[in-house]
Design a protein around this motif. Structure first.
Motif, PDB file in Angstrom:
ATOM      1  N   PHE A 190       5.306   3.435   1.202  1.00 39.56           N
ATOM      2  CA  PHE A 190       4.367   3.322   0.084  1.00 39.56           C
ATOM      3  C   PHE A 190       4.915   2.376  -0.986  1.00 39.56           C
ATOM      4  CE2 PHE A 190       3.348   5.197  -4.196  1.00 39.56           C
ATOM      5  CZ  PHE A 190       2.082   4.645  -4.302  1.00 39.56           C
ATOM      6  N   LEU A 191       6.192   2.552  -1.333  1.00 41.40           N
ATOM      7  CA  LEU A 191       6.800   1.704  -2.369  1.00 41.40           C
ATOM      8  C   LEU A 191       7.008   0.281  -1.882  1.00 41.40           C
ATOM      9  CD1 LEU A 191       9.359   4.323  -3.646  1.00 41.40           C
ATOM     10  CD2 LEU A 191       7.535   3.313  -5.015  1.00 41.40           C
ATOM     11  N   SER A 192       7.440   0.122  -0.637  1.00 43.91           N
ATOM     12  CA  SER A 192       7.726  -1.211  -0.101  1.00 43.91           C
ATOM     13  C   SER A 192       6.481  -2.075  -0.042  1.00 43.91           C
ATOM     14  CB  SER A 192       8.344  -1.095   1.295  1.00 43.91           C
ATOM     15  OG  SER A 192       9.592  -0.436   1.246  1.00 43.91           O
ATOM     16  N   LEU A 193       5.348  -1.471   0.292  1.00 42.68           N
ATOM     17  CA  LEU A 193       4.121  -2.251   0.471  1.00 42.68           C
ATOM     18  C   LEU A 193       3.301  -2.358  -0.811  1.00 42.68           C
ATOM     19  CD1 LEU A 193       3.013  -1.039   4.013  1.00 42.68           C
ATOM     20  CD2 LEU A 193       4.412  -2.983   3.382  1.00 42.68           C
ATOM     21  N   ASN A 194       3.625  -1.558  -1.797  1.00 45.69           N
ATOM     22  CA  ASN A 194       2.879  -1.620  -3.059  1.00 45.69           C
ATOM     23  C   ASN A 194       3.754  -2.048  -4.235  1.00 45.69           C
ATOM     24  OD1 ASN A 194      -0.005  -0.410  -2.564  1.00 45.69           O
ATOM     25  ND2 ASN A 194       1.413   0.896  -1.435  1.00 45.69           N
ATOM     26  N   GLY A 195       4.994  -2.466  -3.908  1.00 44.96           N
ATOM     27  CA  GLY A 195       5.920  -2.838  -4.970  1.00 44.96           C
ATOM     28  C   GLY A 195       5.386  -3.933  -5.867  1.00 44.96           C
ATOM     29  N   HIS A 196       4.709  -4.935  -5.281  1.00 42.36           N
ATOM     30  CA  HIS A 196       4.189  -6.030  -6.105  1.00 42.36           C
ATOM     31  C   HIS A 196       3.097  -5.534  -7.051  1.00 42.36           C
ATOM     32  CE1 HIS A 196       1.601  -5.625  -2.652  1.00 42.36           C
ATOM     33  NE2 HIS A 196       0.749  -6.520  -3.077  1.00 42.36           N
ATOM     34  N   GLN A 197       2.369  -4.476  -6.653  1.00 39.22           N
ATOM     35  CA  GLN A 197       1.372  -3.911  -7.568  1.00 39.22           C
ATOM     36  C   GLN A 197       2.056  -3.134  -8.694  1.00 39.22           C
ATOM     37  OE1 GLN A 197      -1.455  -4.928  -7.056  1.00 39.22           O
ATOM     38  NE2 GLN A 197      -2.140  -4.858  -4.947  1.00 39.22           N
ATOM     39  N   LEU A 198       3.172  -2.452  -8.352  1.00 38.87           N
ATOM     40  CA  LEU A 198       3.869  -1.640  -9.354  1.00 38.87           C
ATOM     41  C   LEU A 198       4.627  -2.488 -10.363  1.00 38.87           C
ATOM     42  CD1 LEU A 198       5.179   1.151  -6.966  1.00 38.87           C
ATOM     43  CD2 LEU A 198       3.317   1.346  -8.609  1.00 38.87           C
TER      44      LEU A 198
ATOM     45  N   LEU B  42      -3.321   4.266  -6.228  1.00 36.88           N
ATOM     46  CA  LEU B  42      -2.653   3.485  -5.175  1.00 36.88           C
ATOM     47  C   LEU B  42      -2.317   4.363  -3.978  1.00 36.88           C
ATOM     48  CD1 LEU B  42      -0.048   1.176  -7.001  1.00 36.88           C
ATOM     49  CD2 LEU B  42      -2.077   0.449  -5.765  1.00 36.88           C
ATOM     50  N   ALA B  43      -1.841   5.579  -4.264  1.00 37.66           N
ATOM     51  CA  ALA B  43      -1.412   6.475  -3.189  1.00 37.66           C
ATOM     52  C   ALA B  43      -2.590   6.991  -2.373  1.00 37.66           C
ATOM     53  CB  ALA B  43      -0.627   7.642  -3.776  1.00 37.66           C
ATOM     54  N   LEU B  44      -3.783   7.006  -2.958  1.00 42.09           N
ATOM     55  CA  LEU B  44      -4.969   7.436  -2.202  1.00 42.09           C
ATOM     56  C   LEU B  44      -5.333   6.454  -1.095  1.00 42.09           C
ATOM     57  CD1 LEU B  44      -7.222   8.857  -5.068  1.00 42.09           C
ATOM     58  CD2 LEU B  44      -6.195  10.145  -3.179  1.00 42.09           C
ATOM     59  N   SER B  45      -4.684   5.270  -1.099  1.00 46.14           N
ATOM     60  CA  SER B  45      -4.921   4.301  -0.019  1.00 46.14           C
ATOM     61  C   SER B  45      -3.952   4.493   1.141  1.00 46.14           C
ATOM     62  CB  SER B  45      -4.788   2.868  -0.557  1.00 46.14           C
ATOM     63  OG  SER B  45      -5.781   2.606  -1.515  1.00 46.14           O
ATOM     64  N   GLN B  46      -3.058   5.480   1.031  1.00 48.79           N
ATOM     65  CA  GLN B  46      -2.113   5.749   2.120  1.00 48.79           C
ATOM     66  C   GLN B  46      -2.817   6.493   3.264  1.00 48.79           C
ATOM     67  OE1 GLN B  46       1.362   4.584   2.004  1.00 48.79           O
ATOM     68  NE2 GLN B  46       0.000   3.440   0.680  1.00 48.79           N
TER      69      GLN B  46
ATOM     70  N   ARG C 250      -4.005   9.288   5.784  1.00 43.99           N
ATOM     71  CA  ARG C 250      -4.309  10.677   5.423  1.00 43.99           C
ATOM     72  C   ARG C 250      -3.242  11.658   5.905  1.00 43.99           C
ATOM     73  NH1 ARG C 250      -9.402  11.502   3.556  1.00 43.99           N
ATOM     74  NH2 ARG C 250     -10.553   9.586   3.300  1.00 43.99           N
ATOM     75  N   THR C 251      -2.428  11.236   6.854  1.00 49.96           N
ATOM     76  CA  THR C 251      -1.355  12.115   7.344  1.00 49.96           C
ATOM     77  C   THR C 251      -0.115  12.049   6.455  1.00 49.96           C
ATOM     78  OG1 THR C 251      -0.614  10.292   8.747  1.00 49.96           O
ATOM     79  CG2 THR C 251      -2.097  11.933   9.744  1.00 49.96           C
ATOM     80  N   SER C 252      -0.123  11.159   5.468  1.00 54.03           N
ATOM     81  CA  SER C 252       1.058  10.930   4.641  1.00 54.03           C
ATOM     82  C   SER C 252       1.185  11.992   3.546  1.00 54.03           C
ATOM     83  CB  SER C 252       0.981   9.535   4.000  1.00 54.03           C
ATOM     84  OG  SER C 252       1.920   9.399   2.970  1.00 54.03           O
ATOM     85  N   GLU C 253       2.419  12.421   3.273  1.00 58.37           N
ATOM     86  CA  GLU C 253       2.690  13.346   2.168  1.00 58.37           C
ATOM     87  C   GLU C 253       2.351  12.696   0.831  1.00 58.37           C
ATOM     88  OE1 GLU C 253       4.080  16.606  -0.123  1.00 58.37           O
ATOM     89  OE2 GLU C 253       3.366  16.410   1.945  1.00 58.37           O
ATOM     90  N   VAL C 254       2.493  11.372   0.763  1.00 55.40           N
ATOM     91  CA  VAL C 254       2.141  10.642  -0.462  1.00 55.40           C
ATOM     92  C   VAL C 254       0.649  10.808  -0.728  1.00 55.40           C
ATOM     93  CG1 VAL C 254       2.128   8.386  -1.594  1.00 55.40           C
ATOM     94  CG2 VAL C 254       3.983   8.969  -0.026  1.00 55.40           C
ATOM     95  N   TYR C 255      -0.180  10.650   0.310  1.00 58.75           N
ATOM     96  CA  TYR C 255      -1.635  10.813   0.167  1.00 58.75           C
ATOM     97  C   TYR C 255      -1.974  12.251  -0.215  1.00 58.75           C
ATOM     98  CZ  TYR C 255      -6.551  11.369   1.369  1.00 58.75           C
ATOM     99  OH  TYR C 255      -7.885  11.677   1.325  1.00 58.75           O
ATOM    100  N   ARG C 256      -1.308  13.227   0.442  1.00 63.04           N
ATOM    101  CA  ARG C 256      -1.616  14.641   0.187  1.00 63.04           C
ATOM    102  C   ARG C 256      -1.379  14.985  -1.285  1.00 63.04           C
ATOM    103  NH1 ARG C 256       0.294  19.405  -0.590  1.00 63.04           N
ATOM    104  NH2 ARG C 256       2.438  18.665  -0.791  1.00 63.04           N
ATOM    105  N   GLN C 257      -0.233  14.572  -1.819  1.00 61.84           N
ATOM    106  CA  GLN C 257       0.053  14.858  -3.238  1.00 61.84           C
ATOM    107  C   GLN C 257      -0.921  14.124  -4.155  1.00 61.84           C
ATOM    108  OE1 GLN C 257       4.142  14.498  -4.547  1.00 61.84           O
ATOM    109  NE2 GLN C 257       4.964  15.229  -2.602  1.00 61.84           N
TER     110      GLN C 257
END
Length: 1260
Positions: free
Chosen positions: A551-559, A570-574, A576-583
């Motif tokens: 998540f961080l590696s692919l969205n670092g330029h946005q952050l 941003l995390a809602l684009s992960q 659906r199986t991802s813990e990042v998306y769940r949180q």
């Protein structure tokens, strides 16, 4: 002026020894730099067949030159470690100037030698390296004692070279003569009890009395008070203008014994000692370490070898001890006895085995650990405990007092008092350039503490974590000051060192922590944490660790963007199986219940990202990026005129340099990664130290046009730099970094040379030119070896059209050379220049760059249509598509081991790819011209795909309902109708097809337009189809029968039109065109009802108000206008936009109008009086050039007119009343053309420029 006779005679006497031992080539570079030898003279000497012949020739030439040449030759011998030979010449050095005399003499004049010897000043150490800046600083302070008594304190940590520095400072004729003609007296003190101090002063008094009256026999003073008075009498009456040097003072009580109103220079670790005595005070801080070159020089002198010939461990030793003079000297002395123990002593340093680094010398301590321990032992017991707590600090990290206030649970003022004591005793360093002050330990002090407290390290780190948790129960600090940043950066480090695994898991697997730390420090530090502590985190859950890291590696330029993006969105684009998306979903649902806006990307599960890391290092296009040879770093440069170096694992910035005065076109690491070369449109080539960022060389006189490319040789055996430029003739050069001018120019190209590249063995250089050829040159002679006529491989080219060979690369075995031109890549056999392979890419794209993998048969291509491709040269097969860039890709490079690939682009990003994980994509991308049918909870999407087929998809599941055959001409527009169930496509050849959904049966093919069909739309009842075209006409079709009415009148293309109302009884149509006019038509009769001259420029958008009474137009003339649908008159002109006004939309109550322009600005207007209500996004300028990441292409109000959605480079939702952005969705691509909005404003559909479909649903 001829050489002095004494110097000439000395050369003649020593000639035979010099001829036998010197290597002329080593000495001549120095002599050229001094300006006493010309390049031609050097060349003549180098042409001599043997080393001895070269030495003979150099000495013959030297005998014909002047004093400066003799001095330069002597200097060169010293620098190249010919110390014994330099001694032969030393006594006959000519006196060019007093300064030159002093610089060559070992101890100044005989007068100086006598004064210092009588005063007991130590001789220079056997191995001595000058520190002129510090020496001059001490001398400058000593000159202040010329007219009045006082104190000069030279302070620094153990082993920083204070004593040698002071002895060197007084080794100066002018200083002694002007300031201290009475003499210089040295007294070594150290840690003394009172009786020992008395003995020291008795000894000094005896020495002073004997110098004045050798026969006198004074009784030695019997007490300290008597000794002090005796010394005062001697210094004031007998030696009134003398200097007393007190070496290694520890105690202020000792110093008071010398408070006798004389001139004193003292060395100490405790800066505050002089506060206890009277008189003027001056001080000099001694840096704890030598620079790398000085430290290496010391080691080379100890082992009697040239710096260049020292093993690699020498640099590692210097770096490990931060250039500490004590450590370097200790190890140097040991190596003199055991010259094969480089690795052993480096290992001892790294393992903190200080007891094993011992030396017998005049230094007071036998081993380094004793020197360190002595400093700590003088602390009070409670402060010694506090000092022990500093064991937990990281090397090279500066901390504010507030951090230690948390750690020690003391008031900040108390902490500052303790730290002041540590600083005064040189146990701690203070950075005074910051407010509040920052504090840090020298590496050796930290290493010593770590060794002393090895068994307690875990508990010490645990204390840090517990104290932090106690202080910040309610949540992490958010002040953004140095203390706050320390905790964000190092809390995870302390948890890991304390073995607090559960605390580390809960912290790093928390989206809250990720959001807060990313906002405070950027994403690179976070990615570093997941890499560094990956083994600990993986024990808990390796999948979750991988999900957060991705998540961080692919969205670092946005952050990195400011304003900071919403991490939950941003995390809602992960996936659906991802813990990042769940949180993120849980947070979004909670926030939505309180009125916040969040959007779930319903169809993202089918997408796969192949990038490993995305970094945005510069503002502006990135023209070049390269891996270091160890793969740990990446350097990049571009339109921003800067050079940046960052970690390849995380994107963390290591170095940033304002490198040139114009765009930086290329950067390259040297084979040992110690140097970086850059070249620029400013016509300069520069060479930098890759660690420190210091400028080493500038070549700015030979290239007269922009320098396009630079590259070092692949090995350091004979380091050369190749450059090429837009010069007409002298456009390819080879540089030896030790010479001020180029070593060779490679002649042959008569047009600009775009690229140059060494063969793997460095025997040849390939050059790629705009003259349509690829040339191979021999490196040794710079002669042209072979020419390949690439232009001839494009037979369709006429004489007028140019073929630019963009770049070249060599296969790993050096047997094939590969070049790129236009949309093709050619592989040639080097020996025969026969073409072995040709790769042709899309005719709509050009190959910007290519690079062959050094460990396999893979070839990477950078393409202008935003793509990176990987090809297998053996199989002649494309192996992978690497999509993700949003603009032209300028460069690609494999890492040295071939495991990674980087690419850089005009989109301001660098992407990293794992070579083994990329592959050809089977995913179908869609074109942006689309239509959507909303039906309760269902939706249907129709769009053309990248294979030029029409697709109809179920918006909920993403399933393809229907897919047409591939069309013979490109599909440019589409629309869909619910009843009848049909879809339409309009093509570039002017044809229109109506297809039944879902069967795909062709219901009608309508021909009539002579150019591209730009827009199509069904009437309300679905029986009439309206199309507009580039041929400037609108056609109204009864599509079942083929009956057609042609609406003619526009003079330019008609990109869009709109029915004036959705009433079945209203047959009026509004059309607008690039010709600046709006026309009103009756589609039943085909009659033109009204012709309105709307704008001076092209009309770009038009919208009819929901109440049907008004319509608005926007134009390239930067205005918007409101018109009456009754009078057809303009009711208001809306001025204020600074760029083309691209879009407009009325609110549902028809009282407001929103307009958007090409600079990303959105304005809200009062329709009734034309007043400006709000300007959206003026205060939220992004890192991109535009406020909205691109043109504002579409606008929609919510049914209650409280919200507005806009599209540009991304999608934004706005609060209409306040004009503030409520949410932003960042697509993978950019340049969104249109957004389709459901009637209830809960679902949004769009397609980006790389063909990804987004179906966004508001989170409830």
């Amino acid at each position: 002026m001829a050489m002095e006779e004494g110097a000439r005679s000395c050369l003649l006497r020593s000639r035979s020894v010099l001829e036998q031992d010197i290597k002329a080539s080593y000495l001549m570079d120095h002599m050229i730099s001094d300006g006493v030898l010309t390049v031609d003279e050097e060349e003549r000497i180098r042409n001599q067949p043997t080393r001895r012949d070269q030495a003979v020739a150099l000495l013959e030439l030297l005998l014909r030159k002047d004093n400066r040449a003799y001095i330069s030759f002597y200097n060169a011998l010293v620098r190249e470690s010919y110390g014994d030979l330099a001694n032969l010449l030393h006594n006959n050095l000519p006196l060019v100037s007093p300064e030159a005399h002093r610089s060559f003499s070992d101890g100044g004049t005989p007068y100086v030698q006598t004064i210092l010897s009588e005063g007991g000043v130590p001789q220079r150490p056997v191995v001595f390296v000058s520190r002129p800046e510090l020496v001059n600083r001490v001398r400058e302070r000593l000159y202040r004692l010329q007219k009045e008594h006082g104190w000069v304190t030279v302070f620094g940590m153990a082993g920083s070279g204070k004593s040698v520095l002071c002895a060197e400072a007084v080794r100066n004729h002018a200083l002694i003569e002007e300031c201290f003609p009475g003499g210089v007296h040295w007294l070594s003190i150290g840690q003394l009890e009172k009786p020992d101090l008395l003995v020291k002063i008795q000894s000094l008094c005896f020495r002073l009395e004997q110098s004045q009256e050798p026969q006198s026999l004074h009784r030695p003073p019997s007490s300290l008070d008597e000794a002090k008075e005796r010394l005062r009498f001697l210094m004031l009456r007998k030696y009134p203008r003398s200097l007393l040097i007190l070496d290694d003072i520890w105690d202020s009580a000792v110093l008071k014994a010398f408070d006798i109103q004389c001139r004193i220079l003292l060395t100490t670790r405790d800066r505050s000692l002089a506060d206890s005595v009277s008189g003027g005070k001056h001080e000099v801080a001694v840096e704890s370490g030598l620079d790398e070159d000085k430290a290496l020089e010391i080691l080379s002198l100890y082992v009697n070898n040239k710096v260049q010939k020292l093993p690699e461990q020498a640099r590692s030793i210097v770096r490990e001890c931060k250039g500490s003079p004590l450590v370097v000297s200790l190890i140097g002395a040991l190596l003199r006895e055991f010259p094969d123990r480089w690795s052993y002593y480096l290992r001892q340093l790294q393992q903190k085995q200080f007891k094993r680094i011992r030396k017998s010398s005049s230094y007071d301590y036998d081993a380094l650990d004793q020197a360190m321990a002595a400093s700590i032992q003088v602390l009070p017991d409670e402060h010694r405990e506090l000092y022990r707590d500093l064991t937990v600090l990281e090397k090279d990290v500066k901390v504010p007092a507030k951090v230690l206030s948390v750690l020690w649970n003391l008031e900040p003022e108390e902490v500052e008092d303790v730290l002041q004591e540590f600083v005064n005793k040189s146990l701690l360093f203070r950075d005074c350039h910051h407010r509040p002050y920052l504090y840090y330990l020298h590496d050796l002090q930290l290493d010593f503490l770590a060794e002393q407290n090895r068994s307690q390290l875990e508990s010490l780190h645990t204390k840090v974590v517990r104290q932090y948790q106690q202080c910040y129960k309610e949540g992490p600090p958010t002040s953004g000051d140095e203390e706050c940043l320390y905790w964000f950066r190092f809390l995870t480090y302390h948890m890991a060192k304390a073995n607090l695994s559960q605390e580390l898991y809960s912290l790093m697997f928390s989206l809250d922590w990720v959001r807060t730390k990313a906002q405070m420090m950027g994403p690179a530090h976070l990615i570093n944490d997941y890499v560094e502590y990956g083994t600990i985190l993986d024990k808990e859950n390796s999948d979750v660790r991988g999900q957060f890291q991705e998540f961080l590696s692919l969205n670092g330029h946005q952050l990195e963007q400011r304003p900071f993006p919403d991490v939950v969105q941003l995390a809602l684009s992960q996936p659906r199986t991802s813990e990042v998306y769940r949180q993120a979903l849980l947070e979004a649902q909670d926030a939505a219940s309180k009125g916040r806006l969040y959007f779930d990307w319903l169809n993202n599960s089918s997408l796969e990202s192949l990038s490993r890391l995305v970094v945005q290092p510069h503002q502006g296009s990135i023209y070049s990026a390269c891996f270091s040879h160890d793969g740990a770093k990446i350097a990049s440069c571009g339109a921003s005129k800067t050079l940046r170096v960052f970690k390849s694992t995380s994107g963390e910035k290591l170095l940033e340099i304002q490198a040139h005065d114009d765009e930086v076109l290329c950067c390259a690491f040297s084979p040992d990664d110690r140097l970086l070369a850059t070249c620029s449109s400013d016509r300069k080539v520069k060479v930098w130290n890759a660690e420190r960022g210091t400028l080493l060389r500038v070549f700015d006189e030979e290239h007269e046009e922009q320098v396009n490319h630079c590259q070092f040789t692949n090995t350091t055996q004979r380091l050369l730099l190749a450059t090429c430029s837009n010069d007409k003739f002298m456009n390819a050069k080879l540089w030896n970094l030790n010479k001020p001018s180029s070593q060779n120019t490679m002649f042959g190209h008569l047009e600009p040379v775009n690229h140059c590249c060494f063969s793997p063995d460095d025997a040849y250089v390939s050059t790629s030119s705009s003259d349509g050829t690829l040339k191979l040159f021999e490196v040794s002679s710079a002669n042209e070896w072979k020419t390949i006529d690439v232009k001839s491989l494009f037979p369709e080219s006429d004489e007028e059209s140019e073929v630019h060979v963009k770049c070249s690369t060599w296969s790993a075995d050096g047997k094939r050379v590969i070049c790129a031109a236009r949309n093709a890549v050619f592989v040639f056999e080097v020996e025969t220049t026969a073409m072995l392979l040709e790769i042709r890419t899309s005719r709509l794209s050009t190959v910007q760059f290519c690079h062959a993998c050094p460990t396999s048969n893979l070839l990477a291509l950078a393409l202008s249509h935003y793509a990176v491709e990987l090809w297998d040269l053996e199989a002649n097969k494309k192996m992978a598509d690497c999509s993700g860039h949003l603009s032209w890709v300028h460069g690609v490079q494999f890492s040295s081991d071939g495991s990674q690939l980087l690419s850089c682009s005009d989109d301001q990003t660098i992407r990293l790819w794992e070579t083994k994980k990329v592959h050809t994509s089977l995913a179908v991308s869609l074109k942006r011209d689309s239509d959507v049918l909303f039906n309760a909870d269902d939706l249907t999407v129709v769009a053309a795909d990248n294979c030029n087929r029409l697709q109809v998809r179920d918006g909920k599941t993403g399933a393809v309902i229907f897919q047409s055959e591939e069309q013979p001409s490109r599909i440019r527009c589409t629309c869909i109708c619910r009843e009848p169930s049909a879809a339409v496509l309009g093509r570039e050849d002017g044809a229109v097809q109506v297809l039944e959904v879902p069967s795909g049966a062709i219901l009608a093919t309508l021909r009539g337009h002579t150019k591209t069909v730009l827009h199509c739309c069904f009437s309300q009842d679905g029986q009439t189809l309206i199309t507009s075209s580039e041929d400037s006409t609108i056609r109204v079709w009864k599509w079942r029968t083929g009956e057609c009415k042609v609406l003619q009148g526009h003079k330019e293309q008609v990109r869009h039109f709109s029915l004036l109302s959705h009433s079945p009884t209203d047959a009026r149509l509004l059309s607008w065109s690039f010709d600046g006019t709006v026309k009103v038509w009756d589609i039943e009769s085909g009659e033109k009802l009204k012709d309105i001259e709307g704008h001076q420029g092209a009309i770009l958008a038009c919208h009819v108000s929901p109440d049907g009474r008004l319509f608005a137009t926007t134009s390239a003339d930067r205005t918007a206008k409101v018109w009456s649908c009754e009078s057809w008159q303009c009711t208001g002109v809306l001025n204020g936009h600074q760029d083309c006004v691209r879009s407009c939309r009325f609110s549902w109550d028809s009282r407001r109008l929103a307009t958007g322009d090409d600079n990303g600005e959105i304005r809200l207007w009062n329709v009734r009086d034309g007043s400006l209500l709000k300007i959206c996004s003026r205060d939220d300028k992004d890192a991109m050039d535009s406020l909205h990441g691109g043109w504002v292409s579409d606008l929609h109000f919510s049914p209650d007119d409280s919200l507005l959605v806009s599209t540009g480079g991304y999608i934004k939702w706005w609060d209409v009343e306040r004009g503030e952005a409520l949410q932003t969705f960042y697509p993978t691509g950019a340049n969104l053309k249109r957004i389709h909005v459901s009637p209830d404003f809960s679902t949004f559909v769009t397609i980006d420029n790389i063909g990804i479909l987004y179906i966004l649903k508001r989170v409830q």
